[in-house]
Every structure is written in structure tokens, then in C-alpha cells.
Scaffold this motif. Structure first.
Motif, short mmCIF file in Angstrom:
data_model
loop_
_atom_site.label_atom_id
_atom_site.label_comp_id
_atom_site.label_asym_id
_atom_site.label_seq_id
_atom_site.Cartn_x
_atom_site.Cartn_y
_atom_site.Cartn_z
N UNK A 21 0.82 -1.21 0.00
CA UNK A 21 0.00 0.00 0.00
C UNK A 21 0.86 1.26 0.00
N UNK A 22 1.99 1.22 0.75
CA UNK A 22 2.89 2.37 0.77
C UNK A 22 3.49 2.63 -0.61
N UNK A 23 3.90 1.54 -1.28
CA UNK A 23 4.43 1.68 -2.64
C UNK A 23 3.37 2.24 -3.58
N UNK A 24 2.14 1.69 -3.48
CA UNK A 24 1.07 2.13 -4.37
C UNK A 24 0.73 3.60 -4.14
N UNK A 25 0.66 4.01 -2.87
CA UNK A 25 0.30 5.40 -2.56
C UNK A 25 1.35 6.37 -3.06
N UNK A 26 2.64 6.07 -2.81
CA UNK A 26 3.69 6.98 -3.24
C UNK A 26 3.79 7.04 -4.76
N UNK A 27 3.64 5.89 -5.42
CA UNK A 27 3.67 5.87 -6.88
C UNK A 27 2.50 6.66 -7.46
#
Length: 400
Positions: A21-27
Motif C-alpha cells: 500500500x505504501x508503494x502504491x500510494x507513493x507511486x
């Protein structure tokens, strides 16, 4: 249960939803910032909704003192025009031709309102620079009965809100202007003639009263007292880079002036480009950080799953099968992020579309912003695929 389903069930148990989720949000944040910045730049630098282009410059010599009254002609020489044509920011140019005869125009406003007449000036320029309907912008000497005229839209505003308001005359709309009966009287060289004329359109590009080049050449040949060729006093330039600082430098070095607000438009384009670069740079940094987070997540995930990976290796699964599961996951996530980012960009851009339309800017195509977001998503996915394959491959090496 198939091998693929079994593999997916075993690997899915140890996926960290928080890290994903952190990767998806930052991307997503990075993609939205970059695509929105690109969309804003393409909109703010898009052609005007009213005249089809914002990259036309009208250039003239600067007037000092009494100008040509004492210093002679101040038009552009053939050498000056040739030098201007060779500038890298010039796509094409055309010269204004000034009427060398006297002109007056009379308009019958209507019953009860009388009419009005005034002396005026006429200019012409190559037809491809006139923002009028080509089918309406045509004059054949001896054949065409009515002379088409294009007037600066500022002149219409001056009449409606200045002259007409103070004299109690009716205001004229754009659509009704073509119905006005205009008598155009030209005189010179001992001759005088009255032509019927009509308003073929209003221009945001040209600050003049323009007639077709064919009419001007014919009328100058008959009514001009002085038949010697005159140097053009103004040049219209179609430029490929309206915000290029080299334009301002060239004009200043040669003592030229820029008509209208094109200088401001060039500065606005330049400022928009700088702001886009800054905002886009922030978005790229965020995307790079998200990519680093993805690599860290993959490494931690495989490290945590090293026991499961060993069992899978003993069961006969290959590195390509294991990495394929993670690759499919990343491709799916990035595809969803791209769709959400494009939708968010479209929603955000709608906030400024109405103000830009009110300023006469039509807005650019969203394809450039979408292509930019898609390219970044593809690069992000390609990098993730390479990283996953290498990490999984190392985990299957004999040393591990």
C-alpha cells in the motif's frame, strides 16, 4: 489444485499489505503530480480558442520623437526582413501593406439612428495570416462586388462600450456585424470611388483594419498618389517558440517593438515551463522514492519467505515461476495506479479549464500527459521486473 494456484496461495500468505500500500500510494502521488503538471503546461500554452494560435508576433520599429515625419521612412528593409526570416524561432513571416490612398467609411445604423462616417486606415497582409474564413476572405478586382474587412475585436469593444454608449447608438454583436451596410470610399491620384464592404470577422490576432491583399494591391495601383514601392512598417511572424528569450533579445538589439500582449504571453509561457519543470521534478523524486520502496519491499518479502522459497525449490518450482507471480502482481498494481492517476489528472484539470476558456485559451490535448504517465509507469514496471528476477535468482543460487 494446479501448480500455479498452489504457488500463488503459498506466496500470497507472506505479502505485506502495508508495504504494498505504501508503494502504491507513493507511486500514485508521483504519477498524479507529473501528469497534472504536464497537462497544465499543455493547456496554458495551447492555442487561443478564438484565433487558433498564440504564436503570432507583430513587430514594428520603435518610434522616437516625431518619427518618420522628420527622419523619413521607418519601414523594414529587404535586408532586415531577410535577417529576421533566418532567425531560428521564425517559422514564417509576412509583411503588412499600408493603403497609399485616402479612405473613409460610412455606416447606416438603422431607422431613427441615422448613420456615421469616419476617416480610417486600411492594411493588408498575406491571406494565410488572417484569422478569417477563407471562403469569406476573397476579392477579385472587377468581379467581387463587396470588399471583406476584418477588424480588431478591440475596436468593436471600443465602439460598443465607448462610442455607442456615449452617443445613444445601438451596440453591435459579432454575429450581427456582418449585416451592417458599409460604404467604403477611397480617393487619390485624382480618382474617387465608393465600394460596398462587409465585416467578415473580428480578430484577436491583428490590431488593424484589414482587407484582402488582392484588393490592396489593385487599389494601390490605381488610387495611390505615389506609386513607388514602400517598405512595410510592420511584420507578422509565426514563431515556433513564443516564450523563447532569444526573441526578446533580438527585438531589443534591433530596436524593434512587439505589438499587443505577446511579450507578456511569451513570459507567461516561459514561467509556465519553469513551474512545470519544478512540479514535475518533485513528482519524479516521489516516483523514484516509491521505486526504492518497492525494491526494499521485494527484498524484505523474499528474505521473509526464504524458507517457503526453499521448499518451493525442492518441490521443483523454477525461479521464473516464483518471480512471475510477483511480476504479475506489480504489473496489475501499476496498471490500476495508471488508470487512477489519469482519472485524477482529468478531474484536477477540470478545475482550471473554465477559467482558461474564459481567457480565450482552448486547452491542449490530454494525450501528452497520459503518454507521460504511461511511460513512467512502464519504466517503473520494467525496473521492478528486472529487480524481482535478479533477487529471486540470487535466492535460488547454491550460496543461499
Amino acid at each position: 489444485m494446479t501448480d500455479r494456484k498452489l504457488l500463488g496461495r503459498l506466496l500470497r500468505r507472506n505479502i505485506s499489505i502495508g508495504q504494498l500500500a505504501a508503494f502504491a500510494a507513493s507511486s500514485l502521488i508521483g504519477l498524479v503530480i507529473i501528469s497534472t503538471a504536464v497537462r497544465f503546461y499543455t493547456d496554458i500554452t495551447a492555442p487561443s480558442a478564438s484565433d487558433g494560435a498564440t504564436d503570432y508576433l507583430v513587430i514594428s520599429h520603435g518610434v522616437k520623437g516625431l518619427g518618420s515625419l522628420t527622419d523619413g521612412a521607418d519601414g523594414f528593409s529587404a535586408d532586415e526582413i531577410d535577417r529576421l526570416r533566418r532567425q531560428p524561432w521564425v517559422k514564417r513571416l509576412g509583411a503588412f501593406t499600408t493603403a497609399a490612398f485616402s479612405v473613409s467609411a460610412g455606416i447606416d445604423i438603422g431607422a431613427g439612428n441615422g448613420g456615421m462616417s469616419t476617416a480610417l486606415f486600411l492594411e493588408s497582409l498575406p491571406d494565410e495570416f488572417v484569422d478569417a474564413d477563407p471562403s469569406q476572405w476573397r476579392y477579385i478586382p472587377g468581379t467581387t462586388e463587396t470588399v471583406p474587412i476584418v477588424i480588431s475585436k478591440d475596436y468593436l469593444a471600443l465602439y460598443n462600450f465607448g462610442f455607442a454608449a456615449s452617443r445613444g447608438l445601438p451596440q453591435i454583436s459579432d454575429t450581427m456585424s456582418g449585416l451592417l451596410p458599409i460604404n467604403l470610399t477611397v480617393s487619390g491620384n485624382g480618382l474617387r470611388h465608393t465600394f460596398k464592404a462587409r465585416i467578415a470577422g473580428f480578430s484577436n490576432r491583428l490590431n488593424t483594419i484589414a482587407v484582402p491583399q488582392s484588393f490592396m494591391d489593385w487599389a494601390n495601383g490605381i488610387y495611390a498618389d505615389d506609386t513607388r514601392p514602400h517598405q512595410p512598417s510592420r511584420i507578422i511572424v509565426e514563431t515556433t517558440t513564443p516564450g523563447d528569450p532569444a526573441i526578446k533579445t533580438y527585438l531589443a538589439d534591433n530596436g524593434y517593438e512587439l505589438g499587443g500582449d505577446k511579450a507578456f504571453g511569451g513570459r507567461a509561457s516561459l514561467i509556465a515551463g519553469v513551474l512545470t519543470a519544478i512540479v514535475g521534478g518533485v513528482g519524479i523524486v516521489i516516483v523514484l522514492l516509491s521505486f526504492g520502496l518497492l525494491l526494499l519491499s521485494v527484498w524484505l518479502l523474499l528474505y521473509k519467505n526464504r524458507y517457503t522459497t526453499t521448499l518451493l525449490m525442492l518441490e521443483g518450482f523454477s525461479p521464473a515461476q516464483i518471480s512471475g507471480y510477483y511480476i504479475r502482481l506489480i504489473v496489475m498494481v501499476n496498471a490500476i495506479l495508471l488508470v487512477i492517476a489519469v482519472a485524477a489528472m482529468a478531474a484536477i484539470s477540470s478545475l482550471w479549464s473554465a477559467p482558461l476558456a474564459g481567457a480565450g485559451i482552448a486547452g491542449g490535448s490530454p494525450l501528452t500527459a497520459i503518454a507521460c504517465a504511461a511511460a513512467i509507469a512502464l519504466l517503473l514496471t520494467a525496473g521492478a521486473i528486472i529487480a524481482i528476477r535478479r533477487t529471486v535468482g540470487r535466492s535460488f543460487s547454491p550460496r543461499h
